[in-house]
Design a protein around this motif. Structure first.
Motif, mmCIF file in Angstrom:
data_model
loop_
_atom_site.group_PDB
_atom_site.id
_atom_site.type_symbol
_atom_site.label_atom_id
_atom_site.label_comp_id
_atom_site.label_asym_id
_atom_site.label_seq_id
_atom_site.Cartn_x
_atom_site.Cartn_y
_atom_site.Cartn_z
ATOM 1 N N ARG A 1 8.769 -5.246 -7.175
ATOM 2 C CA ARG A 1 8.453 -3.979 -7.199
ATOM 3 C C ARG A 1 7.187 -3.552 -7.483
ATOM 4 O O ARG A 1 6.512 -4.369 -8.299
ATOM 5 N N ILE A 2 6.816 -2.469 -7.197
ATOM 6 C CA ILE A 2 5.444 -1.620 -7.363
ATOM 7 C C ILE A 2 5.529 -0.292 -7.628
ATOM 8 O O ILE A 2 6.678 0.213 -7.345
ATOM 9 N N ILE A 3 4.690 0.309 -8.114
ATOM 10 C CA ILE A 3 4.656 1.743 -8.607
ATOM 11 C C ILE A 3 3.544 2.184 -7.853
ATOM 12 O O ILE A 3 2.344 1.805 -7.857
ATOM 13 N N ARG B 1 1.032 -1.049 -15.852
ATOM 14 C CA ARG B 1 -0.380 -0.995 -15.405
ATOM 15 C C ARG B 1 -0.837 -2.089 -14.256
ATOM 16 O O ARG B 1 -1.471 -2.062 -13.526
ATOM 17 N N ILE B 2 -0.137 -3.293 -14.560
ATOM 18 C CA ILE B 2 -0.376 -4.414 -13.481
ATOM 19 C C ILE B 2 0.015 -4.119 -11.930
ATOM 20 O O ILE B 2 -0.791 -4.409 -11.191
ATOM 21 N N ASN B 3 0.946 -3.150 -11.994
ATOM 22 C CA ASN B 3 1.783 -2.973 -10.617
ATOM 23 C C ASN B 3 1.333 -1.235 -10.028
ATOM 24 O O ASN B 3 2.090 -1.059 -9.083
ATOM 25 N N LEU B 4 0.563 -0.690 -10.751
ATOM 26 C CA LEU B 4 0.144 0.548 -10.358
ATOM 27 C C LEU B 4 -0.973 0.835 -9.410
ATOM 28 O O LEU B 4 -1.807 0.155 -9.449
ATOM 29 N N TYR B 5 -0.509 1.465 -8.188
ATOM 30 C CA TYR B 5 -1.458 1.422 -7.186
ATOM 31 C C TYR B 5 -1.648 3.028 -6.618
ATOM 32 O O TYR B 5 -0.531 3.668 -6.833
ATOM 33 N N ALA B 6 -2.860 3.360 -6.133
ATOM 34 C CA ALA B 6 -3.118 4.698 -5.646
ATOM 35 C C ALA B 6 -2.972 4.490 -4.082
ATOM 36 O O ALA B 6 -3.632 3.478 -3.588
ATOM 37 N N GLN B 7 -2.532 5.638 -3.547
ATOM 38 C CA GLN B 7 -2.624 5.663 -2.114
ATOM 39 C C GLN B 7 -3.588 6.420 -1.564
ATOM 40 O O GLN B 7 -3.651 7.795 -1.730
ATOM 41 N N PRO B 8 -4.878 6.088 -1.059
ATOM 42 C CA PRO B 8 -5.908 6.641 -0.664
ATOM 43 C C PRO B 8 -5.747 7.344 0.750
ATOM 44 O O PRO B 8 -4.834 6.986 1.514
ATOM 45 N N ILE B 9 -6.160 8.528 0.918
ATOM 46 C CA ILE B 9 -6.169 9.517 2.058
ATOM 47 C C ILE B 9 -7.444 9.701 2.716
ATOM 48 O O ILE B 9 -8.244 9.948 1.791
ATOM 49 N N LYS B 10 -7.457 9.461 4.017
ATOM 50 C CA LYS B 10 -8.748 9.976 4.662
ATOM 51 C C LYS B 10 -8.361 10.854 5.801
ATOM 52 O O LYS B 10 -7.106 10.967 6.303
ATOM 53 N N VAL B 11 -9.358 11.683 6.168
ATOM 54 C CA VAL B 11 -9.016 12.781 7.095
ATOM 55 C C VAL B 11 -9.488 12.090 8.589
ATOM 56 O O VAL B 11 -10.566 11.320 8.788
ATOM 57 N N MET B 12 -8.781 12.240 9.673
ATOM 58 C CA MET B 12 -9.084 11.873 10.707
ATOM 59 C C MET B 12 -8.714 13.089 11.656
ATOM 60 O O MET B 12 -7.949 13.981 11.607
ATOM 61 N N PHE B 13 -9.763 13.394 12.730
ATOM 62 C CA PHE B 13 -9.703 14.604 13.667
ATOM 63 C C PHE B 13 -9.189 14.471 14.739
ATOM 64 O O PHE B 13 -9.435 13.327 15.677
ATOM 65 N N LEU B 14 -8.202 15.156 15.219
ATOM 66 C CA LEU B 14 -7.670 15.308 16.572
ATOM 67 C C LEU B 14 -8.720 15.595 17.794
ATOM 68 O O LEU B 14 -9.573 16.470 17.477
#
Length: 358
Positions: free
Chosen positions: A297-299, A320-333
Motif C-alpha cells: 500500500r501507498i498513499i 510518512r514512509i509511504n506518502l507520495y505527491a503526484q507532480p503535474i507538468k503542462v504539455m501543449f497540444l
C-alpha cells in the motif's frame, strides 16, 4: 423552487457588480499601474481547478535560467497578513499551499505573498538591488486590474470552455466575454487525444479577438515524489497490485483519480474541499484509512496538499514512509509550447529593451 432559480438573481447582482468595477477601470476612474519590471499575470475567469500553478511553474522553469524570477501570490488561506517573502522554513500557514509548493520546487527563485499586488511588487523591487527580480509572475491575477501586466495569460478549463454561468449559479468570476482582456488564452486540461474538430469547436466557442493567441494544454503526470524520504528513495511508480489511499483537497480531482486508476484498480479516495486545512480528526482519519488497506500500500496526494501535510506532526510514521505527491507538468497540444514560450520570452526582453532605449 429549484436552487438554480433561487441563485439566479444573486448571479445577476454579482454580474452587475463585476460590470461596474470593470467599467471603472476601462474609463480610467480606477487606475491600472505599470512597473519598471516585466510582470506576467496568470489567472482565470473561473473559481479553482483550471491548473494555474502548473502553468506558473512552466513559466518559471522556462525563465529561471536566464532571469531572476519572482512569483507573487495573494497566499490564499494563509494565516498571515501583508507582504511575506518565503524562506526555507516557511510553512503553508505562513504563505499558502501553492506558494509553498512553488518555493519548495524552485528554491533559487523569490516567492512572496501579498493580498495587495501593487504593494507586493513595490516590496520586491525596492529591496536589495542584487536580488531585485528581473521578471515577476503574478499568480491568480486576472481580476487584479490595479496592476497592468506586460503579458496577461488567461486559463479556461476545457470542459467549461463552451459555456458556464456567473457565480453563484456557475463558477465564473466574470462573464466569458471578458477573456478578451487577455493577451494569451490557454484552454487547459484538454483530453490527450483531442481531435482537430474538438479543438476547432472550442476555438469557435470562445469570444476571442484576432490579436489574441490561443493555446491548448494537457496535464502530464510525472513519477511520484516521496514527501518525506531521502533523495535516493524519492521516485516511485504505481504498481498494479498496490492499494492506494488517494487524499485530495483540490477543486476537481477527477483527472487525478483517472490517472491513479489507470495503474491500479485498488483506489480508496478521501476527498476534501479546495485548499482544505487538515484538522486533527482529518489526520486521524487518514492514518486509520491507510492502516486499514491491505499490503502492498501507498498513499498519494497532490503537490498542493503535500505542502500542507508536510507540517502535520500527527501523521503516523507508516503514512510518512509511504506518502507520495503526484507532480503535474503542462504539455501543449498542436506543437504550441515553442510559440507559447517565445511569447513569454518576448514580453521580458521587449520590456528590458524599451527600458534601455528610454
Amino acid at each position: 423552487m429549484t436552487l438554480h432559480r433561487i441563485l439566479t438573481p444573486l448571479s445577476w447582482l454579482y454580474g452587475m457588480g463585476v460590470a461596474i468595477r470593470n467599467s471603472l477601470f476601462d474609463c480610467g476612474i480606477l487606475k491600472s499601474r505599470s512597473f519598471d519590471v516585466p510582470v506576467i499575470a496568470v489567472g482565470n475567469l473561473a473559481v479553482g481547478g483550471t491548473g494555474k500553478t502548473p502553468h506558473v511553474e512552466h513559466i518559471v522553469r522556462m525563465l529561471r535560467s536566464s532571469h531572476h524570477v519572482a512569483v507573487l501570490s495573494r497566499g490564499y488561506k494563509r494565516h498571515t497578513k501583508g507582504f511575506v517573502k518565503a524562506t526555507e522554513t516557511s510553512t503553508a500557514n505562513d504563505i499558502g499551499d501553492e506558494p509553498k509548493q512553488i518555493r519548495d520546487k524552485f528554491p533559487d527563485i523569490t516567492v512572496a505573498v501579498d493580498e495587495d499586488r501593487c504593494h507586493g511588487i513595490n516590496q520586491l523591487i525596492s529591496g536589495d538591488s542584487t536580488k531585485t527580480p528581473e521578471v515577476i509572475v503574478l499568480d491568480d491575477a486576472f481580476q487584479h486590474r490595479y496592476v497592468k501586466p506586460k503579458l496577461s495569460i488567461a486559463l479556461v478549463e476545457y470542459d467549461r470552455a463552451k459555456g458556464d454561468r456567473l457565480m453563484p449559479v456557475g463558477r465564473l468570476r466574470e462573464p466569458m466575454r471578458n477573456i478578451r482582456r487577455a493577451d494569451v488564452v490557454v484552454v487547459t486540461k484538454c483530453p490527450e487525444h483531442a481531435t482537430t474538430k474538438e479543438l476547432q469547436d472550442i476555438k469557435e466557442a470562445l469570444p476571442l479577438h484576432e490579436s489574441q493567441r490561443l493555446f491548448f494544454s494537457i496535464m502530464a503526470y510525472d513519477h511520484l515524489q516521496a514527501v518525506f524520504k531521502a533523495d535516493g528513495e524519492r521516485h516511485h511508480d504505481i504498481k498494479a497490485d498496490e492499494h492506494v489511499l488517494l487524499v485530495t483537497g483540490i477543486a476537481n480531482p477527477v483527472l487525478l483519480i483517472k490517472e491513479v486508476r489507470s495503474h491500479t484498480p485498488h483506489v480508496t479516495h478521501l476527498s476534501y474541499g479546495d485548499h482544505h486545512s487538515f484538522s486533527e480528526k482529518d489526520i486521524t482519519d487518514i492514518n486509520k484509512a491507510f492502516a486499514a488497506l491491505p499490503l502492498p500500500r501507498i498513499i498519494i496526494t497532490t503537490e498542493k496538499d503535500a505542502a500542507r501535510l508536510k507540517s502535520e506532526k500527527l501523521l503516523s510514521n507508516e503514512v510518512r514512509i509511504n506518502l507520495y505527491a503526484q507532480p503535474i507538468k503542462v504539455m501543449f497540444l498542436e506543437e504550441g509550447e515553442k510559440d507559447f514560450d517565445q511569447i513569454v520570452a518576448n514580453a521580458t526582453t521587449q520590456h528590458i529593451a524599451s527600458k534601455k532605449h528610454f
